[in-house]
Design an enzyme around this catalytic site. Structure first.
Site, PDB file in Angstrom:
ATOM      1  N   LYS A 189       0.837  -1.212   0.000  1.00  0.00           N
ATOM      2  CA  LYS A 189       0.000   0.000   0.000  1.00  0.00           C
ATOM      3  C   LYS A 189       0.867   1.257   0.000  1.00  0.00           C
ATOM      4  O   LYS A 189       0.519   2.278  -0.609  1.00  0.00           O
ATOM      5  CB  LYS A 189      -0.918  -0.008   1.224  1.00  0.00           C
ATOM      6  CG  LYS A 189      -1.788   1.239   1.387  1.00  0.00           C
ATOM      7  CD  LYS A 189      -2.691   1.492   0.193  1.00  0.00           C
ATOM      8  CE  LYS A 189      -3.830   2.443   0.487  1.00  0.00           C
ATOM      9  NZ  LYS A 189      -3.516   3.704   1.126  1.00  0.00           N
ATOM     10  N   GLU A 196       0.612   6.797  -6.637  1.00  0.00           N
ATOM     11  CA  GLU A 196      -0.505   7.752  -6.667  1.00  0.00           C
ATOM     12  C   GLU A 196       0.010   9.190  -6.735  1.00  0.00           C
ATOM     13  O   GLU A 196      -0.507  10.017  -7.492  1.00  0.00           O
ATOM     14  CB  GLU A 196      -1.350   7.538  -5.415  1.00  0.00           C
ATOM     15  CG  GLU A 196      -2.504   8.491  -5.219  1.00  0.00           C
ATOM     16  CD  GLU A 196      -3.136   8.257  -3.856  1.00  0.00           C
ATOM     17  OE1 GLU A 196      -3.028   9.155  -2.998  1.00  0.00           O
ATOM     18  OE2 GLU A 196      -3.707   7.171  -3.644  1.00  0.00           O
TER      19      GLU A 196
END
Length: 327
Positions: A189, A196
């Site tokens: 993550k 991102e």
């Protein structure tokens, strides 16, 4: 299944609601008792503290923590360690540093308490869309909790199958994976969030170039007065750069073409920094991700249209507010 949820913020409360939709039960706690009362009105069992929450859970207990990384999560894990019993499980679904997960798992293992780290992506849209999850922990524990993860996951939806995946773990196609041992979930993550940063920065810089195409610094015949909302909309449909971030960009520009409601102050929540640290440790030249992180630092000194668009995207997927604009 029954689960205890500690932390009823933007994501924690909606995780509980999504679990309820799939027939699971919950016991909930948050320092904000109005958040507890709201979920109690929707069928959750309320508690006024961690001790009360643990006491209302059936054995073997599972407690999901959805709190800010660092002190709040660390303190809660430590307190729960003194309340839970052998065979119980703590899940950290926030954005903790993966090395903290490894350390906590070792600490809890001595008490025979299981620890699972869940990198959770979905933001404020997770209730309806589901949550993409990257899970770290012991296989038998993760497998036992599969009904929880399956309920939270987005499911296969209308995304076509990837050719050649026959015989592989079907959970990935449903939107969640068991990434590996303790820490693996948050490690994956962490890199997800680093990527991102880079994707958002690319969109932001590209749209600033479009926004300034009508500058009086350009020759008159090279100026273009572009409708950015329409550009974002057309790119959503069939272009090779379509994505959910572009969807959110289109929503933001349609509602506020100049993004006047945003100052352009762009926060970073830690994962970008940790991703760069991992890249350095592995000698990986993460040039784009590093530049995206430094761009966020710069945004706190001077604000551009690109910075405003970054803020708009962060608000769109996670409900993140700029400092001084609602917390």
């Amino acid at each position: 299944m029954q689960i205890g949820m500690v932390g009823l913020g933007r994501m924690g409360a909606n995780i509980v609601r999504r679990l309820h939709r799939h027939g699971h039960e919950s016991v909930v706690y948050d320092r904000n008792q109005s958040a507890v009362s709201e979920l109690a009105g929707e069928g959750a069992t309320p508690s006024d503290g961690l001790k009360g929450l643990v006491g209302k859970l059936a054995k073997p207990r599972t407690v999901w923590i959805m709190l800010p990384a660092g002190g709040p999560t660390e303190d809660t894990v430590r307190e729960l360690a003194n309340l839970l019993e052998p065979g119980d499980t703590i899940i950290d679904g926030g954005n903790s540093f993966y090395k903290d997960d490894i350390r906590r798992a070792k600490f809890l293992r001595d008490k025979q308490i299981h620890y699972v780290d869940v990198g959770t992506s979905g933001g404020v849209w997770g209730l309806e869309r589901g949550y993409c999850m990257m899970i770290g922990g012991e296989k038998q524990v993760v497998d036992r909790l599969d009904p929880i993860f399956s309920a939270l996951a987005p499911g296969k939806g209308d995304i076509p199958e990837t050719p050649g995946r026959a015989g592989r773990d079907k959970r990935a196609e449903q939107g969640y994976i068991h990434a590996g041992g303790n820490g693996a979930g948050h490690f994956v993550k962490m890199v997800h969030n680093g990527i991102e940063y880079g994707l958002m920065q690319a969109y932001a810089e590209g749209f600033e170039i479009l926004a300034k195409a009508n500058s009086d610094k350009l020759p008159a015949d090279q100026r273009f007065d572009l409708d950015l909302a329409d550009v974002a909309e057309v790119w959503r449909r069939g272009s090779v750069i379509s994505s959910w971030l572009l969807d959110l960009t289109s929503i933001a520009l349609t509602g506020d073409a100049k993004l006047d409601q945003y100052t352009g102050f762009v926060q970073d929540s830690g994962e970008g920094r940790w991703t760069i640290e991992a890249a350095i440790a592995e000698a990986v030249p993460a040039t784009v991700l590093s530049a995206a992180l430094y761009a966020r630092f710069r945004s706190r000194q001077e604000h551009t249209f690109a910075d405003k668009l970054l803020s708009a995207m962060r608000h769109g997927f996670g409900g993140h507010q700029e400092p001084g604009h609602g917390g």
